[in-house]
Structures are given as C-alpha cells and as structure tokens.
Motif scaffolding. Structure first.
Motif, mmCIF file in Angstrom:
data_model
loop_
_atom_site.group_PDB
_atom_site.id
_atom_site.type_symbol
_atom_site.label_atom_id
_atom_site.label_comp_id
_atom_site.label_asym_id
_atom_site.label_seq_id
_atom_site.Cartn_x
_atom_site.Cartn_y
_atom_site.Cartn_z
ATOM 1 N N VAL A 14 0.823 -1.292 -0.021
ATOM 2 C CA VAL A 14 -0.132 -0.114 0.008
ATOM 3 C C VAL A 14 1.009 1.414 0.045
ATOM 4 O O VAL A 14 0.605 2.422 -0.848
ATOM 5 C CB VAL A 14 -1.041 -0.087 1.120
ATOM 6 N N ALA A 15 1.950 1.173 0.857
ATOM 7 C CA ALA A 15 2.685 2.283 0.951
ATOM 8 C C ALA A 15 3.494 2.689 -0.587
ATOM 9 O O ALA A 15 3.457 3.712 -0.926
ATOM 10 C CB ALA A 15 3.719 2.300 2.072
ATOM 11 N N ARG A 16 3.931 1.664 -1.179
ATOM 12 C CA ARG A 16 4.487 1.820 -2.241
ATOM 13 C C ARG A 16 3.567 2.312 -3.286
ATOM 14 O O ARG A 16 3.976 3.214 -4.315
ATOM 15 C CB ARG A 16 5.115 0.471 -2.877
ATOM 16 N N GLY A 17 2.367 1.709 -3.379
ATOM 17 C CA GLY A 17 1.365 2.298 -4.178
ATOM 18 C C GLY A 17 1.205 3.788 -4.004
ATOM 19 O O GLY A 17 0.951 4.559 -5.151
ATOM 20 N N VAL A 18 0.995 4.297 -2.765
ATOM 21 C CA VAL A 18 0.902 5.551 -2.804
ATOM 22 C C VAL A 18 1.977 6.400 -3.068
ATOM 23 O O VAL A 18 1.950 7.628 -3.644
ATOM 24 C CB VAL A 18 0.593 6.026 -0.933
ATOM 25 N N ASP A 19 3.191 5.949 -2.940
ATOM 26 C CA ASP A 19 4.090 6.755 -3.398
ATOM 27 C C ASP A 19 4.346 6.731 -4.968
ATOM 28 O O ASP A 19 4.671 7.671 -5.333
ATOM 29 C CB ASP A 19 5.662 6.277 -2.738
ATOM 30 N N TRP A 20 3.978 5.599 -5.531
ATOM 31 C CA TRP A 20 3.886 5.702 -6.990
ATOM 32 C C TRP A 20 2.763 6.817 -7.453
ATOM 33 O O TRP A 20 3.068 7.488 -8.440
ATOM 34 C CB TRP A 20 3.634 4.438 -7.476
ATOM 35 N N VAL A 21 1.806 6.737 -6.831
ATOM 36 C CA VAL A 21 0.689 7.692 -7.154
ATOM 37 C C VAL A 21 1.132 9.167 -7.230
ATOM 38 O O VAL A 21 0.924 10.111 -7.917
ATOM 39 C CB VAL A 21 -0.689 7.412 -6.425
ATOM 40 N N ARG A 23 4.006 10.199 -7.115
ATOM 41 C CA ARG A 23 5.193 10.669 -8.154
ATOM 42 C C ARG A 23 4.578 10.794 -9.630
ATOM 43 O O ARG A 23 5.019 11.254 -10.418
ATOM 44 C CB ARG A 23 6.035 9.447 -8.382
ATOM 45 N N HIS A 24 3.255 10.451 -9.855
ATOM 46 C CA HIS A 24 2.595 10.745 -10.992
ATOM 47 C C HIS A 24 1.316 11.442 -10.979
ATOM 48 O O HIS A 24 0.362 11.201 -10.499
ATOM 49 C CB HIS A 24 2.317 9.228 -11.787
ATOM 50 N N PRO A 25 1.590 12.767 -11.228
ATOM 51 C CA PRO A 25 0.503 13.692 -11.011
ATOM 52 C C PRO A 25 -0.486 13.610 -11.819
ATOM 53 O O PRO A 25 -1.900 13.558 -11.344
ATOM 54 C CB PRO A 25 1.171 15.321 -11.277
ATOM 55 N N ARG A 26 -0.576 12.829 -12.978
ATOM 56 C CA ARG A 26 -1.892 12.591 -13.696
ATOM 57 C C ARG A 26 -2.510 11.474 -13.156
ATOM 58 O O ARG A 26 -3.729 11.592 -13.077
ATOM 59 C CB ARG A 26 -1.199 12.395 -15.141
ATOM 60 N N MET A 27 -1.932 10.420 -12.626
ATOM 61 C CA MET A 27 -2.550 9.489 -12.001
ATOM 62 C C MET A 27 -3.270 9.932 -10.566
ATOM 63 O O MET A 27 -4.423 9.748 -10.185
ATOM 64 C CB MET A 27 -1.868 8.282 -11.734
ATOM 65 N N PHE A 28 -2.681 10.836 -10.087
ATOM 66 C CA PHE A 28 -3.261 11.478 -8.744
ATOM 67 C C PHE A 28 -4.409 12.280 -9.117
ATOM 68 O O PHE A 28 -5.446 12.287 -8.231
ATOM 69 C CB PHE A 28 -2.124 12.339 -8.208
ATOM 70 N N THR A 29 -4.456 13.138 -10.084
ATOM 71 C CA THR A 29 -5.621 13.943 -10.318
ATOM 72 C C THR A 29 -6.803 13.055 -11.029
ATOM 73 O O THR A 29 -7.730 13.315 -10.449
ATOM 74 C CB THR A 29 -5.166 14.852 -11.603
ATOM 75 N N LEU A 31 -7.596 9.957 -9.921
ATOM 76 C CA LEU A 31 -7.804 9.145 -8.864
ATOM 77 C C LEU A 31 -8.812 10.194 -7.951
ATOM 78 O O LEU A 31 -9.634 9.920 -7.436
ATOM 79 C CB LEU A 31 -6.838 8.725 -7.785
ATOM 80 N N MET A 32 -8.370 11.542 -7.915
ATOM 81 C CA MET A 32 -9.174 12.736 -7.005
ATOM 82 C C MET A 32 -10.301 12.939 -7.903
ATOM 83 O O MET A 32 -11.473 12.850 -7.065
ATOM 84 C CB MET A 32 -8.206 13.719 -7.342
ATOM 85 N N ILE A 33 -10.425 12.931 -9.104
ATOM 86 C CA ILE A 33 -11.744 13.129 -9.793
ATOM 87 C C ILE A 33 -12.730 11.868 -9.960
ATOM 88 O O ILE A 33 -13.721 12.110 -10.361
ATOM 89 C CB ILE A 33 -11.907 13.928 -10.929
ATOM 90 N N LEU A 34 -12.096 10.937 -9.863
ATOM 91 C CA LEU A 34 -13.098 9.582 -10.185
ATOM 92 C C LEU A 34 -14.248 9.586 -9.378
ATOM 93 O O LEU A 34 -15.142 9.037 -9.864
ATOM 94 C CB LEU A 34 -11.856 8.170 -9.974
ATOM 95 N N PRO A 35 -14.410 9.619 -8.168
ATOM 96 C CA PRO A 35 -15.471 9.629 -7.356
ATOM 97 C C PRO A 35 -16.559 10.665 -7.849
ATOM 98 O O PRO A 35 -17.730 10.034 -8.025
ATOM 99 C CB PRO A 35 -15.158 10.008 -5.739
ATOM 100 N N ILE A 36 -16.089 11.692 -8.385
ATOM 101 C CA ILE A 36 -17.046 12.711 -8.864
ATOM 102 C C ILE A 36 -17.588 12.239 -9.985
ATOM 103 O O ILE A 36 -18.775 12.432 -10.416
ATOM 104 C CB ILE A 36 -16.589 14.169 -8.829
ATOM 105 N N VAL A 37 -16.743 11.913 -11.066
ATOM 106 C CA VAL A 37 -17.256 11.278 -12.327
ATOM 107 C C VAL A 37 -17.974 9.965 -12.114
ATOM 108 O O VAL A 37 -19.151 10.057 -12.889
ATOM 109 C CB VAL A 37 -15.936 10.758 -13.257
ATOM 110 N N LEU A 38 -17.797 9.004 -11.153
ATOM 111 C CA LEU A 38 -18.747 7.901 -10.929
ATOM 112 C C LEU A 38 -19.971 8.365 -10.237
ATOM 113 O O LEU A 38 -20.858 7.668 -10.918
ATOM 114 C CB LEU A 38 -18.064 7.088 -9.957
#
Length: 313
Positions: A14-21, A23-29, A31-38
């Motif tokens: 889990v910690a490695r997954g968080v670190d990877w997200v 480091r990748h701003p597009r994936m972070f963005t 995941l942030m808007i995914l709940p709103i889109v859903l």
C-alpha cells in the motif's frame, strides 16, 4: 536518484502504491476526480437515462401493467387538454415568478452593490441569506397561516379598511379564490418569497462589476437616468439577471410542495409527477412529465450561456 532522495522507499504494498501515485501527478488527479465522475456518470446521468427510457414505455389501460415496448404514446398523452394545461400552468407560473423576482431583486441588489459598504454590506448578505437558513417546510406553512382567511394579512387589510380591495382581487376568475392561501396569487407570493434570494445574489454580483465611472461618464455625456439605466446599467447587469432566472425558473418548474400546501387543487408538473408515480401508478407518464422541465431547462440554459449568464454565477 532525485525521486528516491525526496521519497524514500517504504515497505509494504500500500505504501509503495501511494508513493507511486504521488510521483505521477496525472494519476493522482485522475484518482481525485474519479469519485465525482462515477457519481455523475452512474448515479445522476444513469438515473436520467433510466427515467428517459421509462418515458418511452406505456401502461396498459386495463391491467395497469407497464408495457416495455418503445412507443411515443405516453408523450402523446401530454398533449391531452388536462395534461397540457398542467404544463402551461407551470410554465406561466415559473415565468411570472422569475419576472417578479427580477423586478424586486434589482433595486435591492443595486443598493447593496453601489451604496452598502463595510458592516452594512455584511448585514445585507445576512439579511438575504437568513431566510435560507430556516426550514423550507416551516416557511411554507408559516405563509399558509399568514395568507389564510383568519391570518395576519387579512387582519391588516381589515384594520386599513381595505377588505373590499382584497375581496376584489380574490374574485378574479384565474388568480383568485376563497382566500389567498387557496389561490394562484397566494402560490405566486410564496414562490417569489422562497426563491428571491437566488435572484438577488447573482444580480448583486453582476452589478458590482459595473464600473462607477462608466455611469458618471454617461451622465456627463447628457444621458438621463432612464437612458443610463436602459443603455448602460441594464445591459451590463443582464447576465446576472439571467443567471438568477436559471434558479428561479427551474426551481419553480419542479417544485410540488408549495402548490400542494398553498393554492387551488389544480396540479403543477411536480404534483403531476408525484400523483402519477404514486397514486395513479403510471410511471411512464410520470417520467414523461419529468422530461418536460429537463427539455425546457436545456433550451433555457443554452440561451443563458449565449448571453454570458454563467459568468455571473
């Protein structure tokens, strides 16, 4: 090397997954808007699509069972005199409420934008927003008591010896009734009171953007106050008025509580939807009634966008 210096590797999946997200701003963005889109895509838009599909079904007049076959029969029922009168009645009421709200809101918003400063402007915002802090039903039932035949408004008219004027208004064939609480006029008054703040705020925001020197320049060039209003102030404030009308018009179109509590027994669209879905059990017709405000507001929003109303929201 730089990433590892800033983000030291951590143990655990889990910690490695968080670190990877991170480091990748597009994936972070994403995941942030995914709940709103859903939410919008599944719950909101999905519900509208399901509603639209229901409107293309029909109900068997003998068994009362919904026929899941594509047909325009349900929409044809909207053109029946009784159903079409409901649509016209609702649209006329929504238009009247919007126009009256704009007329009442403009001088209030103009005073707040041009003259209210400091604590007076704060007091203005509190005064406008304060009615929105109380319960919607409490306000409607309070107006039911105010407008009743034994209410305070009738008492005021009696004290002023103007009962004859009120009786004359209530005797009018369309807007009148036994009392204000069971008349279209009473419904109109409550609608205007409930939705007026939604008109004042956008108009006030639009008027604040009008430069003061612009009005002074119009006066210096010989324009009368009426000409300054018609040629300078009103065109610049129009986007705010249209923005406020989006709220007043749409909210009046879909409301069924106010006509249910205050007014005559004639239905509005909101009441028709409630009745057809509940008592009558005609879900396709209820869905077709619901599509009417959606279509009307679609055209209304398209026109409002052309007029730049969204800039004043």
């Amino acid at each position: 090397m730089t990433d590892h210096a800033i983000f030291a590797p951590r143990a655990g999946l889990v910690a490695r997954g968080v670190d990877w997200v991170i480091r990748h701003p597009r994936m972070f963005t994403f995941l942030m808007i995914l709940p709103i889109v859903l939410w919008l895509g599944i719950v909101y838009i999905g519900a509208l699509i399901a509603l639209l599909m229901q409107s293309f079904f029909s109900i068997d007049e003998f068994s009362g069972v919904v026929q899941h076959e594509f047909t325009l029969k349900t929409y044809a029922e909207l053109l029946r005199p009784s159903n079409f009168d409901i649509i016209v009645r609702t649209v006329v009421m929504a238009g009247s409420v919007t126009l009256a709200s704009a007329v009442l809101a403009f001088p209030i918003a103009y005073f707040a934008a041009r003259y209210a400063k400091g604590k007076w402007k704060a007091l203005f915002y509190i005064g406008v927003m304060l009615p929105l802090w109380s319960s919607y039903l409490v306000k409607v039932y309070a107006w039911k008591l105010v407008l009743a035949k034994e209410g305070i408004l009738n008492w005021v008219f009696a004290k002023l010896h103007l009962t004859w004027a009120l009786d004359g208004i209530l005797s009018l064939p369309v807007i009148g009734g036994n009392s204000l609480s069971v008349s279209y006029l009473g419904t109109f008054i409550v609608f205007v009171y409930i939705w007026l703040p939604y008109m004042i705020i956008p108009v006030q925001a639009s008027l604040e953007r009008v430069p003061g020197p612009l009005l002074e320049a119009a006066s210096d060039l010989g324009a009368t106050p009426r000409q300054s209003f018609r040629m300078v102030l009103f065109p610049l404030a129009l986007p705010g008025i249209v923005a406020g009308s989006i709220f007043t018009f749409s909210l009046t179109l879909g409301d069924y509580i106010i006509p249910q509590i205050i007014g005559s027994g004639r239905l509005f669209i909101g009441q028709a939807v409630y009745t057809q879905q509940g008592t009558a059990g005609n879900i396709p017709l209820a869905a077709a009634f619901t599509v009417v405000p959606i279509v009307l507001m679609g055209f209304y929003l398209w026109g409002a966008r052309k007029m730049g109303a969204f800039d004043a929201l």
